[in-house]
Write a protein that holds these residues in place. Structure first.
Motif, short mmCIF file in Angstrom:
data_model
loop_
_atom_site.label_atom_id
_atom_site.label_comp_id
_atom_site.label_asym_id
_atom_site.label_seq_id
_atom_site.Cartn_x
_atom_site.Cartn_y
_atom_site.Cartn_z
N UNK A 178 27.00 -73.46 33.73
CA UNK A 178 26.85 -74.30 34.92
C UNK A 178 25.94 -73.60 35.93
N UNK A 179 26.12 -72.30 36.09
CA UNK A 179 25.25 -71.54 36.99
C UNK A 179 23.80 -71.53 36.50
N UNK A 180 23.61 -71.67 35.19
CA UNK A 180 22.26 -71.69 34.60
C UNK A 180 21.65 -73.09 34.61
N UNK A 181 22.41 -74.11 35.03
CA UNK A 181 21.85 -75.46 35.13
C UNK A 181 22.55 -76.54 34.32
N UNK A 182 23.59 -76.19 33.58
CA UNK A 182 24.32 -77.19 32.78
C UNK A 182 25.27 -77.98 33.67
N UNK A 183 25.75 -79.09 33.14
CA UNK A 183 26.76 -79.91 33.80
C UNK A 183 27.97 -80.00 32.88
N UNK A 184 29.12 -79.81 33.46
CA UNK A 184 30.38 -79.94 32.73
C UNK A 184 30.74 -81.42 32.67
N UNK A 185 31.05 -81.94 31.47
CA UNK A 185 31.35 -83.36 31.31
C UNK A 185 32.84 -83.60 31.23
N UNK A 186 33.50 -82.95 30.25
CA UNK A 186 34.95 -83.14 30.10
C UNK A 186 35.52 -82.09 29.16
N UNK A 204 32.85 -80.48 26.66
CA UNK A 204 31.60 -81.21 26.50
C UNK A 204 30.73 -80.91 27.72
N UNK A 205 29.47 -80.61 27.47
CA UNK A 205 28.54 -80.22 28.52
C UNK A 205 27.23 -81.00 28.36
N UNK A 206 26.37 -80.90 29.39
CA UNK A 206 25.00 -81.42 29.32
C UNK A 206 24.06 -80.32 29.80
N UNK A 207 22.92 -80.18 29.12
CA UNK A 207 21.92 -79.20 29.54
C UNK A 207 21.17 -79.73 30.77
N UNK A 208 20.21 -79.00 31.32
CA UNK A 208 19.54 -79.43 32.54
C UNK A 208 18.84 -80.80 32.46
N UNK A 209 18.54 -81.27 31.26
CA UNK A 209 17.91 -82.59 31.13
C UNK A 209 18.85 -83.64 30.57
N UNK A 210 20.15 -83.33 30.51
CA UNK A 210 21.14 -84.32 30.12
C UNK A 210 21.50 -84.39 28.66
N UNK A 211 20.97 -83.49 27.82
CA UNK A 211 21.32 -83.46 26.40
C UNK A 211 22.73 -82.90 26.24
#
Length: 147
Positions: free
Chosen positions: A114-122, A135-142
């Protein structure tokens, strides 16, 4: 006979994606081919237009040579649907590690990414089941998972 392959990921910002995934996987940015000062010099030599060049970092490699090369290809269109393929980063240590320790390792990796740019999904877990993932998403939503 095995077939050598690379993973190609379409994206808007190859440099950002390369740096994020290098950090996520323990990979390193790939140096330019022999005889070139940097990747942009190489891309110019094969005819890529100046306006299509990025910051030069567009591929990563496993420093131990075991994993595939990953190339981040600049494309004009954005991501519009769920991935049909995704990476599972096995940061928990596997089933031989107790569930509480796997959960701790996965949570620590999620915080770092998350600190590197990912988003936590669930969180992917059910009571009574010996499984914990995020489940996560990278900085462009993958999408990708930590397990």
């Amino acid at each position: 006979m095995t077939v050598p392959f690379q993973i190609t990921i379409d994206c808007a910002d190859p440099g950002r994606m390369a740096r994020f995934w290098a950090a996520a996987l323990g990979y390193e940015l790939e140096g330019p081919p022999a005889g070139f000062a940097d990747w942009n010099d190489y891309w110019r030599s094969v005819g890529v237009a100046e306006e299509d060049l990025g910051d030069g970092a567009d591929s990563i490699v496993d420093p131990e040579g075991r994993g595939p090369r990953i190339w981040f290809q600049r494309v004009p269109e954005g991501k519009v649907v769920k991935n049909r393929i995704h990476l599972d980063l096995r940061v928990g240590g596997g089933r031989e590690v107790p569930l509480d320790e796997r959960r701790r390792r996965i949570e620590a990796a999620a915080e770092r990414l998350v600190l590197a740019g990912a988003t936590r999904v669930r969180v992917l877990a059910e009571p009574g089941v010996d499984h914990y993932a995020i489940a996560m998403r990278d900085p462009e939503g993958n999408e990708f998972d930590l397990n």
